[in-house]
Design a protein around this motif. Structure first.
Motif, PDB file in Angstrom:
ATOM      1  N   ALA A 299      23.997   3.738  21.726  1.00 54.08           N
ATOM      2  CA  ALA A 299      23.863   5.179  21.512  1.00 54.08           C
ATOM      3  C   ALA A 299      23.130   5.837  22.678  1.00 54.08           C
ATOM      4  O   ALA A 299      23.559   6.873  23.194  1.00 54.08           O
ATOM      5  CB  ALA A 299      23.124   5.448  20.200  1.00 54.08           C
ATOM      6  N   LEU A 300      22.029   5.233  23.110  1.00 54.90           N
ATOM      7  CA  LEU A 300      21.264   5.801  24.222  1.00 54.90           C
ATOM      8  C   LEU A 300      22.079   5.788  25.518  1.00 54.90           C
ATOM      9  O   LEU A 300      22.043   6.749  26.294  1.00 54.90           O
ATOM     10  CB  LEU A 300      19.954   5.035  24.410  1.00 54.90           C
ATOM     11  N   TYR A 301      22.832   4.713  25.725  1.00 56.26           N
ATOM     12  CA  TYR A 301      23.664   4.634  26.925  1.00 56.26           C
ATOM     13  C   TYR A 301      24.758   5.702  26.882  1.00 56.26           C
ATOM     14  O   TYR A 301      25.006   6.389  27.886  1.00 56.26           O
ATOM     15  CB  TYR A 301      24.294   3.244  27.067  1.00 56.26           C
ATOM     16  N   GLU A 302      25.388   5.871  25.742  1.00 55.20           N
ATOM     17  CA  GLU A 302      26.434   6.883  25.615  1.00 55.20           C
ATOM     18  C   GLU A 302      25.881   8.279  25.886  1.00 55.20           C
ATOM     19  O   GLU A 302      26.508   9.088  26.577  1.00 55.20           O
ATOM     20  CB  GLU A 302      27.073   6.826  24.229  1.00 55.20           C
ATOM     21  N   ILE A 303      24.704   8.553  25.372  1.00 58.78           N
ATOM     22  CA  ILE A 303      24.072   9.853  25.594  1.00 58.78           C
ATOM     23  C   ILE A 303      23.750  10.028  27.078  1.00 58.78           C
ATOM     24  O   ILE A 303      24.047  11.062  27.666  1.00 58.78           O
ATOM     25  CB  ILE A 303      22.814   9.999  24.720  1.00 58.78           C
ATOM     26  N   SER A 304      23.164   9.008  27.697  1.00 59.06           N
ATOM     27  CA  SER A 304      22.800   9.088  29.111  1.00 59.06           C
ATOM     28  C   SER A 304      24.018   9.269  29.998  1.00 59.06           C
ATOM     29  O   SER A 304      23.984  10.030  30.966  1.00 59.06           O
ATOM     30  CB  SER A 304      22.064   7.822  29.556  1.00 59.06           C
TER      31      SER A 304
END
Length: 128
Positions: free
Chosen positions: A91-96
């Motif tokens: 999730a954090l990677y997708e957001i970044s």
């Protein structure tokens, strides 16, 4: 199917998301849309419910629980389930990656990948 997170894992996601947003310095409307979509899935927000309200409540609770970077990192270290680690990191990677990943965002993602033993696959660019 999205991994169901425990309340502690949700708070840790909220704390890491707050950190990521702070490190980036700003979010564009496109990035905000990605944050809402990712949060809707990861937090299992009911259809028709306001994801912005659910996300704001989570961010507020995580800010109360984890007040500084040291406590956020300690919370991240306490996440032990591989499925939760993968879901939160993804999730954090997708957001970044919805915008340009800054060097400070990359440092946070790299730290998490190392601590959580996340294996990142290299994708070759198409020949051409």
């Amino acid at each position: 199917m999205t991994e169901t997170l425990t309340e502690t894992e949700r708070l840790t996601f909220g704390a890491l998301l707050r950190t990521l947003i702070r490190l980036d310095g700003y979010t564009t409307p496109d990035e905000q849309a990605v944050v809402h979509n990712v949060a809707r899935d990861l937090l299992s927000v009911e259809p028709g419910a306001d994801v912005a309200d659910a996300l704001a409540a989570l961010l507020e609770r995580s800010a109360e629980s984890y007040r500084d970077d040291e406590s956020v990192r300690a919370a991240a270290e306490a996440v032990t389930r591989p499925e939760a680690r993968d879901a939160i990191y993804g999730a954090l990677y997708e957001i970044s990656s919805s915008g340009t990943i800054t060097s400070v965002e990359s440092q946070l993602l790299d730290w998490l990948a190392e601590r959580w033993s996340i294996r990142i696959r290299e994708v070759d660019a198409p020949a051409g």
